[in-house]
Scaffold this motif. Structure first.
Motif, short mmCIF file in Angstrom:
data_model
loop_
_atom_site.label_atom_id
_atom_site.label_comp_id
_atom_site.label_asym_id
_atom_site.label_seq_id
_atom_site.Cartn_x
_atom_site.Cartn_y
_atom_site.Cartn_z
N ILE A 473 0.86 -1.18 0.00
CA ILE A 473 0.00 0.00 0.00
C ILE A 473 0.90 1.24 0.00
O ILE A 473 1.74 1.38 0.89
N ALA A 474 0.73 2.10 -0.99
CA ALA A 474 1.49 3.36 -1.00
C ALA A 474 0.67 4.40 -0.25
O ALA A 474 -0.55 4.50 -0.45
N THR A 475 1.33 5.15 0.65
CA THR A 475 0.60 6.16 1.43
C THR A 475 1.23 7.54 1.20
O THR A 475 2.45 7.67 1.23
N HIS A 476 0.39 8.55 0.94
CA HIS A 476 0.90 9.91 0.72
C HIS A 476 0.08 10.91 1.51
O HIS A 476 -1.13 10.74 1.68
N VAL A 477 0.75 11.97 1.98
CA VAL A 477 0.04 13.06 2.66
C VAL A 477 -0.39 14.08 1.60
O VAL A 477 0.40 14.44 0.73
N VAL A 478 -1.66 14.52 1.70
CA VAL A 478 -2.17 15.53 0.75
C VAL A 478 -2.41 16.82 1.53
O VAL A 478 -3.37 16.93 2.29
N ALA A 642 0.75 17.29 14.24
CA ALA A 642 -0.22 16.45 13.53
C ALA A 642 0.36 15.98 12.20
O ALA A 642 0.22 14.82 11.81
N ARG A 643 1.03 16.89 11.49
CA ARG A 643 1.61 16.52 10.19
C ARG A 643 2.78 15.55 10.38
O ARG A 643 3.01 14.66 9.55
N ALA A 644 3.51 15.69 11.49
CA ALA A 644 4.62 14.76 11.77
C ALA A 644 4.06 13.34 11.94
O ALA A 644 4.64 12.36 11.47
N ARG A 645 2.88 13.25 12.62
CA ARG A 645 2.23 11.94 12.80
C ARG A 645 1.87 11.33 11.45
O ARG A 645 2.09 10.15 11.21
N LEU A 646 1.30 12.16 10.57
CA LEU A 646 0.89 11.66 9.26
C LEU A 646 2.11 11.22 8.44
O LEU A 646 2.06 10.20 7.75
N ALA A 647 3.19 11.98 8.55
CA ALA A 647 4.41 11.61 7.81
C ALA A 647 4.92 10.26 8.30
O ALA A 647 5.39 9.43 7.51
N ALA A 648 4.80 10.00 9.63
CA ALA A 648 5.25 8.71 10.19
C ALA A 648 4.43 7.57 9.60
O ALA A 648 4.96 6.52 9.25
N VAL A 649 3.11 7.78 9.48
CA VAL A 649 2.24 6.73 8.92
C VAL A 649 2.59 6.49 7.45
O VAL A 649 2.65 5.34 6.99
N ALA A 650 2.86 7.58 6.73
CA ALA A 650 3.19 7.43 5.30
C ALA A 650 4.53 6.72 5.11
O ALA A 650 4.75 6.05 4.11
N ALA A 651 5.41 6.84 6.11
CA ALA A 651 6.78 6.33 5.95
C ALA A 651 6.92 4.83 6.20
O ALA A 651 7.91 4.23 5.79
#
Length: 737
Positions: A473-478, A642-651
């Protein structure tokens, strides 16, 4: 049951020592009732009089009650209302930042005399924002004596460590310190729970010394000694409680359940169109070994989303049916129970139609039991259970009701344990003639030490391989606010996937109906919400916008928790059948929903979900042969936590790694949630992630101690500490498991 005569003085109500007013605040605001409670109310940190506490970190503590140590830089009285009103503004500094204090009216005289430039003091108050500047309005303060420039006495004074206690508006940290001073001389009466051999073997200081050092340290080494010792107390007492649970469970009788050669399980396995992964085989062996013993299995099965836990659980259930017993699977929601029923009957094929026309001779009946079933279907399901016609039952809380009787319940499988209260697990277990075997499943990866603390009564199996054929699964922050064209592109990607014959989920934090809006108004907004100035995005609104705008022409439907159960099931069934192209839903789809044709998920306001929850949601796509795509849409700015959390999930796709990040970023009590009822409140010094080693060692020591002396007759101090830990609520939690 156990020595209750220990430390009567320390068990006395604090009214006697501190007077009714202080005792009342300590009891009501901080839950401290006895001298012993107060001795275990440890400082949160220590300020050094010579080095000042950091003021630059206060921006993260808006609306919080804080205590700071700082020096007065400037103090001025301003008048207003034609000289009738007075305001004292005091600026304090600690080298890292400055902070304004304000006092009004008659309250200005005393601080104006005492808070002279150069003076040091401890200040406590609520951090607020006024004219874009941080301030404390009418803070309480305690001058710290000698001026900086005075004699050697000042140098000794400056080196002193000041304990800063978790405090409340009605009682500042220094007042709590004075209350502690009143009970500290009695620290020697506290009964030491650690066996002397263990304490000496590990070089830990005696309990009374640890209490003195944690409250009134002379040096930083004192604090370290005290913490090490008090962490051991917490870990060891809790692990002893869990070890006694495991020991008691191992003494219970259970019917051994062994699959019959050439029976239901063998027939099922022979029809599987794929081979089990190595992990599935290993975990199945562990489960079958447990099922074959004369004591109930208590096992936790942790598996990444999509690792094939349901198949492992189904094979265990079939083994039990083979041996003449019944198996029940308890799911947290109707959607999930229906989903499990559908996928299990599909996997079993004709084997799920025992006793029916066209069914296999070796088969059994698989029934569903939920609260919203019609009366006739429900009656039939209850009859199939009591006669033993149905070997497998899947249901919600409806399974627990008194009316539900089993012919011979041999195995209980609980899906998504963290959503069930202990009482519910217990009620289902009590339906067996003898205690049934228990398998608890969770797709929320739990770090090892948390599993040891929360599920310490269960043996743990981990499934960490994904079955062959599962796609990455590829994950990206928008970043919707900074780069709106990214969001436009996200909807284009959804359209492309649908045009290629696939399906999509769009997840929103809120439903958007009237009930939901009323709930939203009651909620206190978080600082991050405040900066948004808007409620979280809602399913009903987003579905309408998409159907009219970027996804016009596609079939868009909604799914949320307040829909009628039949409508929910219908929406889910039509999505699974491919009749609906885009499903706009709340987190009701978070666990167990399996639609292999869905390849893309867009999570709106993704910053409003926890790390583990995002990981769970993302696991709903890429379940087939086509790769999955998860888009995390957020309006938070790039530098926000909050964005740091999302970046962790995407990584990373590693759920165990993410669960560590989640725990480090949130209060662990929050993560442990209700799973351990009262136990979190007993952990004051122990941090479940950082103190991995202490917990693992304490578990070994506790297991050894309990094996040698299950009733702890030779260890009255440990028994007393256990009694204190297991007050009524927690006793129930640990008794019931």
């Amino acid at each position: 049951m156990v020595c209750n005569e220990h430390v009567p003085a320390l068990d006395e109500d604090l009214k006697k020592t501190l007077g009714p007013a202080t005792a009342k605040v300590l009891a009501e605001q901080l839950g401290l009732h006895t001298a012993l409670d107060l001795l275990h109310h440890y400082p949160r940190r220590y300020a050094e009089r010579g080095e000042l506490t950091s003021l630059d970190g206060l921006v993260d503590q808006l609306d919080e009650h804080v205590t700071v140590v700082a020096q007065v830089a400037d103090a001025r009285v301003h008048t207003f209302n034609g000289g009738r009103g007075k305001r004292l503004e005091v600026t304090i500094t600690d080298g890292s930042g400055r902070l304004q204090l304000v006092f009004f009216g008659a309250g200005v005289h005393k601080p104006h005399k005492e808070l002279l430039p150069g003076r040091r003091a401890m200040f406590a108050g609520k951090v607020s924002l006024f004219n874009r500047k941080l301030q404390l309005a009418h803070p309480a303060y305690e001058p710290l004596g000698a001026d900086a420039g005075e004699s050697d006495a000042a140098a000794a004074f400056a080196g002193k460590l000041i304990p800063i206690y978790p405090a409340c508006k009605q009682l500042e940290s220094w007042k709590i310190a004075k209350a502690v001073d009143a009970v500290l001389p009695r620290a020697g009466e506290a009964v030491d729970p650690l066996p002397p051999a263990l304490r000496e073997g590990r070089g830990l200081v005696p309990l009374h010394e640890a209490l003195l050092k944690v409250h009134r340290p002379g040096t930083k080494a004192d604090i370290e000694d005290a913490r090490q010792r008090l962490k051991w107390d917490e870990a060891f007492v809790l692990q002893t409680a869990l070890a006694r649970r495991r020991h008691a469970d191992s003494q219970l009788p259970a019917v051994p359940r062994r699959p019959a050669p050439g029976g239901l399980l063998d027939t099922f396995d022979s029809k599987l169109p794929f081979t089990l992964t190595e992990g599935q085989q290993t975990v199945s062996r562990e489960i079958f070994d447990d099922l074959a013993t004369e004591h109930p299995m208590h096992r936790l099965l942790q598996g990444e989303v999509g690792s094939g836990k349901t198949l492992v659980a189904l094979r265990a259930m079939l083994a039990v049916v083979d041996s003449g017993g019944q198996a029940a699977m308890l799911a947290p929601t109707e959607v999930l129970a229906q989903q499990h029923h559908r996928s299990i009957t599909e996997m079993m094929g004709e084997l799920a139609e025992g006793g029916m026309l066209g069914g296999s001779e070796q088969g059994t009946k698989v029934v569903l039991l939920t609260g919203s079933m019609g009366a006739a279907a429900r009656r039939q399901a209850l009859l199939d259970l009591v006669t033993g016609e149905a070997g497998v039952v899947i249901g919600t809380h409806a399974l627990i009701e008194d009316k539900v009787q089993f012919h011979d319940l041999g195995l209980v499988v609980v899906d998504e344990q963290h959503r069930f209260g202990v009482e519910q697990r217990d009620a289902l277990r009590s339906k067996g003639k003898q205690p049934p075997h228990l398998l608890v499943m969770t797709a929320t990866p739990i770090p090892r030490t948390v599993a040891m603390t929360v599920f310490g009564d269960l043996e743990t199996s981990v499934l960490d391989q994904l079955p062959a054929g599962r796609s990455p699964i590829a994950t990206h922050v928008v970043p919707a606010k900074d780069k709106p064209h990214f969001l436009t592109r996200a909807w284009e990607r959804v359209r492309e996937e649908v045009e290629a014959g696939h399906q999509a989920y769009v997840v929103c934090p809120r439903i958007g109906d009237d009930v939901d809006q009323a709930d939203q108004r009651k909620k206190k907004p978080s600082p991050e919400d405040e900066s948004e100035k808007r409620p979280p995005l809602a399913v009903l609104e987003i579905a309408e916008q998409l159907a009219r705008g970027p996804l016009a022409g596609l079939s868009v439907e909604v799914l949320h928790g307040r829909m009628d159960p039949a409508d929910k099931d219908d929406a889910m069934r039509r999505f699974a059948a491919g009749e609906v192209q885009v499903l706009v839903a709340t987190t009701v789809i978070e666990v167990g929903v399996n639609v292999p044709n869905s390849t893309v998920m867009v999570i709106m306001d993704a910053d409003r979900f926890g790390v583990s929850q995002l990981h769970q949601l993302r696991g709903r796509v890429g379940r087939g042969s086509a790769p999955g795509l998860c888009l995390l849409v957020s309006e938070m700015h790039e530098a926000s936590p909050a964005r740091a959390r999302l970046a962790a999930v995407a990584a990373t796709l590693d759920g165990f790694e993410l669960s560590r990040i989640d725990l480090e970023q949130r209060r662990e009590g929050d993560v442990l949630g209700q799973a351990q009822s009262g136990v979190r409140s007993s952990l004051r010094m122990l941090a479940v992630i950082e103190d991995e080693e202490v917990i693992a060692q304490a578990r070994e020591e506790a297991t050894r101690v309990v094996a040698a002396d299950p009733e702890l007759e030779g260890l009255p101090g440990l028994r007393g500490a256990l009694e204190a830990l297991l007050d009524a609520e927690r006793e129930q939690y640990l008794e019931k498991g």
